[in-house]
Write a protein that holds these residues in place. Structure first.
Motif, PDB file in Angstrom:
ATOM      1  N   ARG A  69       0.822  -1.207   0.000  1.00 24.99           N
ATOM      2  CA  ARG A  69       0.000   0.000   0.000  1.00 24.99           C
ATOM      3  C   ARG A  69       0.858   1.259   0.000  1.00 24.99           C
ATOM      4  O   ARG A  69       0.506   2.266  -0.619  1.00 24.99           O
ATOM      5  N   LYS A  70       1.987   1.220   0.697  1.00 28.62           N
ATOM      6  CA  LYS A  70       2.901   2.358   0.675  1.00 28.62           C
ATOM      7  C   LYS A  70       3.510   2.545  -0.713  1.00 28.62           C
ATOM      8  O   LYS A  70       3.613   3.662  -1.225  1.00 28.62           O
ATOM      9  N   MET A  71       3.926   1.433  -1.330  1.00 28.72           N
ATOM     10  CA  MET A  71       4.566   1.515  -2.646  1.00 28.72           C
ATOM     11  C   MET A  71       3.571   1.840  -3.743  1.00 28.72           C
ATOM     12  O   MET A  71       3.938   2.406  -4.769  1.00 28.72           O
ATOM     13  N   GLU A  72       2.322   1.466  -3.542  1.00 32.56           N
ATOM     14  CA  GLU A  72       1.317   1.691  -4.573  1.00 32.56           C
ATOM     15  C   GLU A  72       1.133   3.176  -4.864  1.00 32.56           C
ATOM     16  O   GLU A  72       0.700   3.566  -5.948  1.00 32.56           O
ATOM     17  N   LYS A  73       1.480   4.023  -3.900  1.00 32.38           N
ATOM     18  CA  LYS A  73       1.397   5.469  -4.121  1.00 32.38           C
ATOM     19  C   LYS A  73       2.373   5.926  -5.203  1.00 32.38           C
ATOM     20  O   LYS A  73       2.203   6.986  -5.796  1.00 32.38           O
ATOM     21  N   VAL A 120       9.578   4.843   1.108  1.00 35.18           N
ATOM     22  CA  VAL A 120       8.648   3.879   1.701  1.00 35.18           C
ATOM     23  C   VAL A 120       9.134   3.443   3.077  1.00 35.18           C
ATOM     24  O   VAL A 120       8.372   3.393   4.042  1.00 35.18           O
ATOM     25  N   LEU A 121      10.417   3.132   3.192  1.00 28.95           N
ATOM     26  CA  LEU A 121      10.971   2.696   4.474  1.00 28.95           C
ATOM     27  C   LEU A 121      10.844   3.791   5.532  1.00 28.95           C
ATOM     28  O   LEU A 121      10.472   3.524   6.683  1.00 28.95           O
ATOM     29  N   LEU A 122      11.144   5.029   5.151  1.00 23.70           N
ATOM     30  CA  LEU A 122      11.022   6.138   6.101  1.00 23.70           C
ATOM     31  C   LEU A 122       9.573   6.343   6.530  1.00 23.70           C
ATOM     32  O   LEU A 122       9.300   6.671   7.696  1.00 23.70           O
ATOM     33  N   SER A 123       8.643   6.135   5.599  1.00 23.13           N
ATOM     34  CA  SER A 123       7.227   6.334   5.921  1.00 23.13           C
ATOM     35  C   SER A 123       6.696   5.272   6.867  1.00 23.13           C
ATOM     36  O   SER A 123       5.652   5.463   7.502  1.00 23.13           O
ATOM     37  N   MET A 124       7.407   4.133   6.977  1.00 25.41           N
ATOM     38  CA  MET A 124       6.982   3.070   7.875  1.00 25.41           C
ATOM     39  C   MET A 124       7.429   3.318   9.319  1.00 25.41           C
ATOM     40  O   MET A 124       6.993   2.622  10.235  1.00 25.41           O
ATOM     41  N   LEU A 125       8.292   4.301   9.505  1.00 30.68           N
ATOM     42  CA  LEU A 125       8.866   4.553  10.824  1.00 30.68           C
ATOM     43  C   LEU A 125       8.259   5.799  11.472  1.00 30.68           C
ATOM     44  O   LEU A 125       7.858   6.731  10.773  1.00 30.68           O
TER      45      LEU A 125
END
Length: 267
Positions: A69-73, A120-125
């Motif tokens: 879902r994060k990458m789909e953006k 994406v990784l930063l948005s997960m934190l």
């Protein structure tokens, strides 16, 4: 460049399994290899040329969905289904996760693909997480070994089963290596470029530059295995053997069999 030597380390009393009980595979006594989620009769990844079957539980599907879902953006596709219904947290499987990754690489060069993964990784934190990580895990032997141990249970959903191995970094032997016998992401994507641009390089850079803990990933394109070495600074891309890797001409949908190097590594 530091020469790395490897030796499998056995942990007979370690019990890293994060699966639903109905989908858990028993481990052989004395084995350090985590087989959680694999649906093959042998409990091991399928031979080269065959795709490993997995039984994914709730834990695995949640992580697949979160990342997809994060990458789909960044994929250029609306995050809703054609009928207008948004996918739920458990509606993604591994194939759809890889499909989103494949759409992300379209129309982006190598650096742009890697930047998407970083975002994406930063948005997960949570905010300030990299700074807190640096305080908790300075680049020491202990920090490298601790993160290697965490990688085994928490990333099997992404790359498949793995085990902690002993490595030598700057002349010091330490248990900060992780060996993945057959990378799930590589065998499902079948793409050298996706392996390098969407996994290896951005993961190395994220740990090394954002978290301050050096990491080198060493994929083996002959058998689709991969070694992760915490504490080992990665080489510049131009000096990394992956920079000259050929396509998987028989399995990659965007392969160019006439090119001496995977096209996704050239731009």
């Amino acid at each position: 460049m530091v020469v790395l030597s490897y030796q499998v380390v056995q942990f007979p009393n370690t019990n890293f399994r994060i699966c639903s009980p109905s989908k858990r595979h028993n481990r052989h006594p004395g084995s350090s290899f985590v087989r959680c989620g694999i649906a093959e009769p042998s409990g091991q990844p399928a031979p080269m040329g065959q795709k490993t079957k997995y039984n994914d539980g709730v834990f695995e599907k949640v992580f697949m969905s979160l990342f997809a879902r994060k990458m789909e953006k960044f994929s250029g596709k609306p995050d809703k289904e054609p009928e207008g219904k948004k996918k739920g947290l458990l509606d993604y499987d591994y194939d759809s996760f890889v499909d989103v990754s494949r759409r992300v690489i379209q129309g982006r060069n190598r650096v742009q693909q890697q930047e998407v993964v970083r975002e994406v990784l930063l948005s997960m934190l949570p905010p300030g997480a990299p700074e807190q990580f640096r305080k908790l895990f300075p680049p020491t032997k202990w920090a490298a070994e601790f993160n290697a141990a965490l990688t085994v249970p928490f990333f099997h959903w992404l790359v498949g089963p793995s085990e902690v191995i002993e490595v030598e970094v700057n002349g010091v032997k330490q248990m900060s290596g992780v060996r993945n016998k057959k990378c799930r992401y590589l065998e499902n994507s079948g793409c050298v470029g996706m392996c390098v641009n969407m996994c290896k390089i951005p993961t190395q850079d994220f740990f090394t530059n954002e978290f301050g803990l050096p990491l080198t990933m060493i994929p083996n394109f002959e058998d689709m295995s991969c070694d992760m070495v915490y504490g080992q600074p990665p080489p510049p891309f131009e000096e990394d053997p992956v920079a000259k890797q050929l396509c998987f001409a028989d399995v990659c949908s965007v392969a160019n069999p006439n090119s001496t190097i995977c096209p996704k590594l050239q731009v």
